[in-house]
Structure formats: structure tokens, C-alpha cells
Design a protein around this motif. Structure first.
Motif, PDB file in Angstrom:
ATOM      1  N   TYR A  73       0.860  -1.190   0.000  1.00 21.67           N
ATOM      2  CA  TYR A  73       0.000   0.000   0.000  1.00 21.67           C
ATOM      3  C   TYR A  73       0.889   1.230   0.000  1.00 21.67           C
ATOM      4  O   TYR A  73       2.059   1.183   0.412  1.00 21.67           O
ATOM      5  CB  TYR A  73      -0.956   0.002   1.197  1.00 21.67           C
ATOM      6  N   TRP A  74       0.336   2.333  -0.513  1.00 23.49           N
ATOM      7  CA  TRP A  74       1.079   3.586  -0.604  1.00 23.49           C
ATOM      8  C   TRP A  74       0.228   4.715  -0.054  1.00 23.49           C
ATOM      9  O   TRP A  74      -0.978   4.789  -0.326  1.00 23.49           O
ATOM     10  CB  TRP A  74       1.476   3.876  -2.056  1.00 23.49           C
ATOM     11  N   VAL A  75       0.851   5.580   0.697  1.00 23.51           N
ATOM     12  CA  VAL A  75       0.138   6.655   1.381  1.00 23.51           C
ATOM     13  C   VAL A  75       0.723   8.008   0.987  1.00 23.51           C
ATOM     14  O   VAL A  75       1.935   8.221   1.110  1.00 23.51           O
ATOM     15  CB  VAL A  75       0.232   6.503   2.917  1.00 23.51           C
ATOM     16  N   ASP A  76      -0.129   8.905   0.519  1.00 26.50           N
ATOM     17  CA  ASP A  76       0.239  10.307   0.319  1.00 26.50           C
ATOM     18  C   ASP A  76      -0.422  11.075   1.457  1.00 26.50           C
ATOM     19  O   ASP A  76      -1.620  11.373   1.414  1.00 26.50           O
ATOM     20  CB  ASP A  76      -0.269  10.804  -1.042  1.00 26.50           C
ATOM     21  N   GLU A  77       0.348  11.362   2.492  1.00 27.05           N
ATOM     22  CA  GLU A  77      -0.204  12.016   3.679  1.00 27.05           C
ATOM     23  C   GLU A  77      -0.729  13.412   3.357  1.00 27.05           C
ATOM     24  O   GLU A  77      -1.780  13.815   3.876  1.00 27.05           O
ATOM     25  CB  GLU A  77       0.865  12.103   4.771  1.00 27.05           C
ATOM     26  N   GLN A  78      -0.031  14.138   2.516  1.00 26.47           N
ATOM     27  CA  GLN A  78      -0.434  15.507   2.204  1.00 26.47           C
ATOM     28  C   GLN A  78      -1.772  15.561   1.474  1.00 26.47           C
ATOM     29  O   GLN A  78      -2.633  16.391   1.786  1.00 26.47           O
ATOM     30  CB  GLN A  78       0.637  16.198   1.354  1.00 26.47           C
ATOM     31  N   GLN A  79      -1.958  14.641   0.500  1.00 25.91           N
ATOM     32  CA  GLN A  79      -3.200  14.635  -0.277  1.00 25.91           C
ATOM     33  C   GLN A  79      -4.310  13.797   0.366  1.00 25.91           C
ATOM     34  O   GLN A  79      -5.457  13.843  -0.076  1.00 25.91           O
ATOM     35  CB  GLN A  79      -2.925  14.088  -1.688  1.00 25.91           C
ATOM     36  N   GLY A  80      -3.965  13.016   1.386  1.00 25.14           N
ATOM     37  CA  GLY A  80      -4.961  12.171   2.036  1.00 25.14           C
ATOM     38  C   GLY A  80      -5.391  11.000   1.179  1.00 25.14           C
ATOM     39  O   GLY A  80      -6.551  10.586   1.203  1.00 25.14           O
ATOM     40  N   LEU A  81      -4.443  10.435   0.413  1.00 23.24           N
ATOM     41  CA  LEU A  81      -4.743   9.332  -0.498  1.00 23.24           C
ATOM     42  C   LEU A  81      -4.035   8.054  -0.069  1.00 23.24           C
ATOM     43  O   LEU A  81      -2.882   8.086   0.364  1.00 23.24           O
ATOM     44  CB  LEU A  81      -4.312   9.692  -1.921  1.00 23.24           C
ATOM     45  N   VAL A  82      -4.746   6.934  -0.212  1.00 20.88           N
ATOM     46  CA  VAL A  82      -4.177   5.625   0.082  1.00 20.88           C
ATOM     47  C   VAL A  82      -4.476   4.697  -1.093  1.00 20.88           C
ATOM     48  O   VAL A  82      -5.632   4.578  -1.518  1.00 20.88           O
ATOM     49  CB  VAL A  82      -4.762   5.017   1.373  1.00 20.88           C
ATOM     50  N   TYR A  83      -3.439   4.070  -1.619  1.00 23.99           N
ATOM     51  CA  TYR A  83      -3.568   3.111  -2.719  1.00 23.99           C
ATOM     52  C   TYR A  83      -3.185   1.733  -2.190  1.00 23.99           C
ATOM     53  O   TYR A  83      -2.100   1.564  -1.633  1.00 23.99           O
ATOM     54  CB  TYR A  83      -2.635   3.481  -3.867  1.00 23.99           C
ATOM     55  N   CYS A  84      -4.074   0.741  -2.362  1.00 26.48           N
ATOM     56  CA  CYS A  84      -3.824  -0.611  -1.868  1.00 26.48           C
ATOM     57  C   CYS A  84      -3.762  -1.600  -3.033  1.00 26.48           C
ATOM     58  O   CYS A  84      -4.687  -1.647  -3.850  1.00 26.48           O
ATOM     59  CB  CYS A  84      -4.928  -1.060  -0.915  1.00 26.48           C
ATOM     60  N   LEU A  85      -2.690  -2.385  -3.098  1.00 25.22           N
ATOM     61  CA  LEU A  85      -2.521  -3.401  -4.139  1.00 25.22           C
ATOM     62  C   LEU A  85      -2.849  -4.768  -3.552  1.00 25.22           C
ATOM     63  O   LEU A  85      -2.338  -5.145  -2.504  1.00 25.22           O
ATOM     64  CB  LEU A  85      -1.078  -3.382  -4.648  1.00 25.22           C
ATOM     65  N   SER A  86      -3.701  -5.513  -4.257  1.00 23.41           N
ATOM     66  CA  SER A  86      -4.108  -6.822  -3.751  1.00 23.41           C
ATOM     67  C   SER A  86      -4.474  -7.758  -4.893  1.00 23.41           C
ATOM     68  O   SER A  86      -4.652  -7.331  -6.038  1.00 23.41           O
ATOM     69  CB  SER A  86      -5.313  -6.687  -2.810  1.00 23.41           C
ATOM     70  N   THR A  87      -4.608  -9.033  -4.555  1.00 22.17           N
ATOM     71  CA  THR A  87      -5.196 -10.002  -5.472  1.00 22.17           C
ATOM     72  C   THR A  87      -6.454 -10.544  -4.812  1.00 22.17           C
ATOM     73  O   THR A  87      -6.501 -10.726  -3.590  1.00 22.17           O
ATOM     74  CB  THR A  87      -4.239 -11.169  -5.788  1.00 22.17           C
ATOM     75  N   ALA A  88      -7.468 -10.790  -5.636  1.00 22.51           N
ATOM     76  CA  ALA A  88      -8.757 -11.281  -5.128  1.00 22.51           C
ATOM     77  C   ALA A  88      -9.560 -11.821  -6.294  1.00 22.51           C
ATOM     78  O   ALA A  88      -9.208 -11.626  -7.469  1.00 22.51           O
ATOM     79  CB  ALA A  88      -9.513 -10.149  -4.436  1.00 22.51           C
ATOM     80  N   SER A  89     -10.656 -12.479  -5.982  1.00 21.74           N
ATOM     81  CA  SER A  89     -11.521 -13.019  -7.035  1.00 21.74           C
ATOM     82  C   SER A  89     -12.317 -11.920  -7.722  1.00 21.74           C
ATOM     83  O   SER A  89     -12.627 -12.001  -8.910  1.00 21.74           O
ATOM     84  CB  SER A  89     -12.471 -14.070  -6.455  1.00 21.74           C
ATOM     85  N   ASP A  90     -12.661 -10.871  -6.962  1.00 23.36           N
ATOM     86  CA  ASP A  90     -13.417  -9.757  -7.526  1.00 23.36           C
ATOM     87  C   ASP A  90     -13.326  -8.552  -6.590  1.00 23.36           C
ATOM     88  O   ASP A  90     -12.798  -8.641  -5.481  1.00 23.36           O
ATOM     89  CB  ASP A  90     -14.883 -10.148  -7.774  1.00 23.36           C
ATOM     90  N   THR A  91     -13.849  -7.420  -7.040  1.00 27.40           N
ATOM     91  CA  THR A  91     -13.798  -6.203  -6.230  1.00 27.40           C
ATOM     92  C   THR A  91     -14.633  -6.319  -4.965  1.00 27.40           C
ATOM     93  O   THR A  91     -14.309  -5.699  -3.951  1.00 27.40           O
ATOM     94  CB  THR A  91     -14.283  -4.992  -7.031  1.00 27.40           C
ATOM     95  N   GLY A  92     -15.690  -7.115  -5.018  1.00 29.01           N
ATOM     96  CA  GLY A  92     -16.542  -7.296  -3.850  1.00 29.01           C
ATOM     97  C   GLY A  92     -15.786  -7.882  -2.679  1.00 29.01           C
ATOM     98  O   GLY A  92     -15.989  -7.480  -1.523  1.00 29.01           O
TER      99      GLY A  92
END
Length: 207
Positions: A73-92
Motif C-alpha cells: 500500500y502507498w500513502v500520500d499524507e499531504q493529499q490524504g490518499l491511500v492506494y492498496c494493491l491486492s489479489t482477489a476473485s473480484d472487487t466485492g
């Protein structure tokens, strides 16, 4: 009780066949998983990396329940953004994991493919730059070619590209790199292929 040689061989062959079938099914189940990057839009300036790390630990505690595997995961503290990388069967499955773990649901999720990961040096800042090329206007093959051009000139600007992720359907490309500043990342892309990102985020990485 005596067992004939032919009966014993039949039992052994049956066991081997069942074992191979189970292994094949296990591989097939693994291959059905897709890769996602989900994006959380929180309040600018009010997001701390330590808080995201704590939320991520909660994700890891329940991810198996939904067949999800969080990678980075990656965090931009200034912009308040979090990006999470994962594997899964679907978005649900990803959303259910976040919902149970801490209740912080992503604003949107990209289904992505990635390139070949390079090693982090740890000597410079990390940047995640975003290209929005439009739905249907990008292919993974085209991005792989552009990435090679980035690698060919990155040393000139002191940049180290770590990896990239492509959502062909949404037309979004995300590149992770080490650099002294955002301008170096932009200059590398500009010289390599002319595809300048719409935003460059200074991030911290967790896993």
C-alpha cells in the motif's frame, strides 16, 4: 488380508490421479484471482502513515476469510490518499475485507496488470505517478513498450522505476519510482515517450 499386486497398483494409480487432480484444481483456483488497486480518498493533511499501517494490519487479519491477499500500500499524507494493491476473485471481496477490518471503503478500484518489479534502493523519495489516457485508449503491451523507454533514460534524471500497473478498461496507468523529486519523474516520461502523468504523488510504502 492379502492384496494382489494388480489391486495394489490400481490403488496407487488412483491416489496419484486424485492428488494430481487436486493440485490442478488448486492452481486453477489461484489463477482465477485478479489484481486490483483500490483508492481511498481521505482528508488532505489528516492522514498519517502509522494510522494506515494499523488499518492495514486489520485487513491482513481478515483477508483470508474473503480470499484476498494484500501485497503493498502507498500513502500520500499531504493529499490524504491511500492506494492498496491486492489479489482477489473480484472487487466485492476487497470491499468486504476493508468493511469488516476497519470500515474504510475505497472510492474506486482498478483491475490491473503489472510489469516486472525492480529492486528498491531506499536512497530516494518514492513517487506514484498517474496517467489517465481514457477508456480503451491503452493496452498492457503498449505500456510495457513505454516502460522500456523509461528505463532507457531514467539514469539521466536519477530515477529508478520500480513497477507499473495498467487498467486497460479505465485507461489508467500507475507508475512507482524512486526519485529526488516529482519533476525528475515527469522529465523522464517526457523524454522517453511524451506521456506526462496528470499527477505525481509523493508516497510512503507499506506491506
Amino acid at each position: 488380508m492379502k492384496i494382489s499386486f494388480s489391486t495394489l497398483m490400481l490403488l496407487i494409480c488412483s491416489f496419484v490421479s486424485l492428488h494430481s487432480y487436486a493440485q490442478t484444481n488448486q492452481v486453477a483456483a489461484t489463477n482465477t484471482k485478479k489484481m486490483y488497486i483500490d483508492v481511498h480518498q481521505l482528508e488532505p493533511g489528516k492522514v498519517k502513515f502509522e494510522d494506515v499501517a494499523a488499518a492495514h494490519a486489520k485487513d491482513l487479519a481478515v483477508e483470508k476469510k474473503y480470499g484476498v491477499h494484500f501485497i503493498n500500500y502507498w500513502v500520500d499524507e499531504q493529499q490524504g490518499l491511500v492506494y492498496c494493491l491486492s489479489t482477489a476473485s473480484d472487487t466485492g471481496a476487497v470491499r468486504k475485507t476493508h468493511a469488516e477490518a476497519h470500515g474504510l471503503l475505497p472510492a474506486y478500484t482498478f483491475e490491473v496488470t503489472d510489469g516486472i518489479t525492480a529492486a528498491l534502493t531506499g536512497n530516494k523519495e518514492l513517487f506514484l505517478d498517474i496517467h489517465k489516457l481514457g477508456a480503451g485508449n491503452v493496452t498492457a503491451a503498449a505500456v510495457a513498450d513505454a516502460h522500456k523507454k523509461d528505463l532507457a533514460v531514467q539514469d539521466k534524471y536519477g530515477v529508478n522505476f520500480i513497477n507499473y500497473w495498467v487498467d486497460e478498461k479505465a485507461g489508467v496507468v500507475m507508475c512507482l519510482s524512486e526519485a529526488k523529486n516529482a519533476e525528475s519523474v515527469i522529465a523522464t516520461h517526457k523524454e522517453a515517450h511524451g506521456l506526462v502523468p496528470v499527477e505525481v504523488l509523493n508516497v510512503k510504502q507499506g506491506q
